[in-house]
Enzyme design. Structure first.
Site, PDB file in Angstrom:
ATOM      1  N   GLN A  28       3.664  -4.424  -0.830  1.00 36.37           N
ATOM      2  CA  GLN A  28       5.019  -4.813  -1.231  1.00 36.37           C
ATOM      3  C   GLN A  28       6.050  -3.996  -0.452  1.00 36.37           C
ATOM      4  O   GLN A  28       5.798  -2.843  -0.105  1.00 36.37           O
ATOM      5  CB  GLN A  28       5.196  -4.589  -2.732  1.00 36.37           C
TER       6      GLN A  28
HETATM    7  N1  LIG Z   1      -6.657 -19.654  -1.205  1.00 37.43           N
HETATM    8  C1  LIG Z   1      -6.875 -18.360  -0.969  1.00 37.43           C
HETATM    9  N2  LIG Z   1      -6.268 -17.432  -1.730  1.00 37.43           N
HETATM   10  C2  LIG Z   1      -6.516 -16.126  -1.460  1.00 37.43           C
HETATM   11  C3  LIG Z   1      -7.370 -15.724  -0.428  1.00 37.43           C
HETATM   12  N3  LIG Z   1      -7.394 -14.372  -0.397  1.00 37.43           N
HETATM   13  C4  LIG Z   1      -6.592 -13.960  -1.384  1.00 37.43           C
HETATM   14  N4  LIG Z   1      -6.065 -15.011  -2.058  1.00 37.43           N
HETATM   15  C5  LIG Z   1      -5.134 -14.957  -3.182  1.00 37.43           C
HETATM   16  O1  LIG Z   1      -3.925 -14.363  -2.734  1.00 37.43           O
HETATM   17  C6  LIG Z   1      -3.355 -13.552  -3.763  1.00 37.43           C
HETATM   18  C7  LIG Z   1      -3.117 -12.158  -3.256  1.00 37.43           C
HETATM   19  O2  LIG Z   1      -4.355 -11.522  -3.007  1.00 37.43           O
HETATM   20  P1  LIG Z   1      -4.499  -9.920  -2.979  1.00 37.43           P
HETATM   21  O3  LIG Z   1      -5.866  -9.619  -2.531  1.00 37.43           O
HETATM   22  O4  LIG Z   1      -4.023  -9.324  -4.245  1.00 37.43           O
HETATM   23  O5  LIG Z   1      -3.428  -9.571  -1.825  1.00 37.43           O
HETATM   24  P2  LIG Z   1      -3.048  -8.129  -1.287  1.00 37.43           P
HETATM   25  O6  LIG Z   1      -2.862  -8.264   0.183  1.00 37.43           O
HETATM   26  O7  LIG Z   1      -4.045  -7.112  -1.730  1.00 37.43           O
HETATM   27  O8  LIG Z   1      -1.623  -7.881  -1.959  1.00 37.43           O
HETATM   28  P3  LIG Z   1      -0.925  -6.477  -2.310  1.00 37.43           P
HETATM   29  O9  LIG Z   1      -1.908  -5.657  -3.065  1.00 37.43           O
HETATM   30  O10 LIG Z   1       0.272  -6.832  -3.135  1.00 37.43           O
HETATM   31  O11 LIG Z   1      -0.519  -5.866  -1.010  1.00 37.43           O
HETATM   32  C8  LIG Z   1      -4.336 -13.625  -4.954  1.00 37.43           C
HETATM   33  O12 LIG Z   1      -3.875 -14.594  -5.840  1.00 37.43           O
HETATM   34  C9  LIG Z   1      -5.633 -14.062  -4.303  1.00 37.43           C
HETATM   35  O13 LIG Z   1      -6.453 -14.788  -5.198  1.00 37.43           O
HETATM   36  C10 LIG Z   1      -8.005 -16.739   0.371  1.00 37.43           C
HETATM   37  O14 LIG Z   1      -8.772 -16.505   1.312  1.00 37.43           O
HETATM   38  N5  LIG Z   1      -7.705 -18.033   0.043  1.00 37.43           N
END
Ligand SMILES: Nc1nc2c(ncn2[C@@H]2O[C@H](COP(=O)(O)OP(=O)(O)OP(=O)(O)O)[C@@H](O)[C@H]2O)c(=O)[nH]1
Ligand SMILES: [Mg+2]
Length: 199
Positions: free
Chosen positions: A70
């Site tokens: 974020q």
């Molecule tokens: N359709 C789809 N959704 C995904 C995929 N990878 C992650 N998501 C979704 O994207 C959203 C964010 O995923 P996170 O893994 O929390 O993202 P992050 O990069 O760790 O985010 P921060 O911790 O806020 O930096 C979640 O709702 C996941 O389910 C993917 O390969 N395909």
């Protein structure tokens, strides 16, 4: 014995690789990490601090740091730069609106002195979503071809299906292990001189 030789020898004993997972919020960093570790990915919240996970691959111990993306958390990324061998930059390939933001954050990161020697793997995540950007579109939108300071690759993947994850990580491990433990005898199977794409 030179300092570099001593460092290499010590590292070779433990065969550790320190990897930093970064990228904008919602890119899928935590989901990818959990999928790589065969964990449940159905209930993941935004990361407000960081997660550390240790994975074993090909005899190497991967110490992976997954840091929240974020905007308000990005100034803290620098706290994790020290001794980083590789950066995995995770991109939400369906988030066309934020590609400029994504590009400027990545370019800022690559200017960091403490990341100067790190190898870069760009994961073009969420390829399972219809309308997600192709590898070529991501390469252009992030202006990856202008990166000459780091060895890099862009690789498509989906944390949901798992497709592409191991292949991308294998490239990274080969690349980093070649540099750290084999004193410059680099794997040439998937890489070009200063990066490129594998599929
Ligand atoms: N359709 C789809 N959704 C995904 C995929 N990878 C992650 N998501 C979704 O994207 C959203 C964010 O995923 P996170 O893994 O929390 O993202 P992050 O990069 O760790 O985010 P921060 O911790 O806020 O930096 C979640 O709702 C996941 O389910 C993917 O390969 N395909
Ligand atoms: Mg997260």
């Amino acid at each position: 014995m030179g300092l570099l030789t001593i460092i290499r020898k010590n590292k070779a004993k433990s065969k550790e690789i320190r990897i930093l997972f970064l990228g904008l919020d919602n890119a899928g960093k935590t989901t990818i990490l959990k999928k790589l570790n065969d964990e449940n990915i159905s209930d993941i919240s935004p990361t407000l601090g960081f997660n550390i996970k240790t994975l074993i691959r090909d005899g190497y111990t991967l110490n992976i740091w997954d840091v929240g993306g974020q905007r308000t958390l990005r100034p803290y990324w620098r706290n994790y730069f020290e001794s980083t061998d590789a950066v995995v930059w995770v991109v939400d390939s369906s988030d066309r609106m934020r590609m400029d933001d994504c590009q400027s954050e990545l370019k800022g990161l690559l200017k960091e002195e403490r990341l100067a020697g790190a190898t870069l793997l760009v994961f073009a995540n969420k390829q399972d979503l219809q309308g997600s950007m192709s590898l070529e579109e991501i390469r252009d939108a992030l202006d990856l071809k202008s990166i000459i300071s780091h060895r890099w690759i862009v690789h498509p993947c989906s944390a949901y299906t798992g497709k592409g994850l191991e292949k991308g990580m294998n490239w990274l491990i080969n690349e980093v292990a070649g540099r750290l433990y084999w004193s410059g005898i680099l794997s040439t199977t998937t890489s070009t001189n200063q990066g490129g794409a594998i599929s």
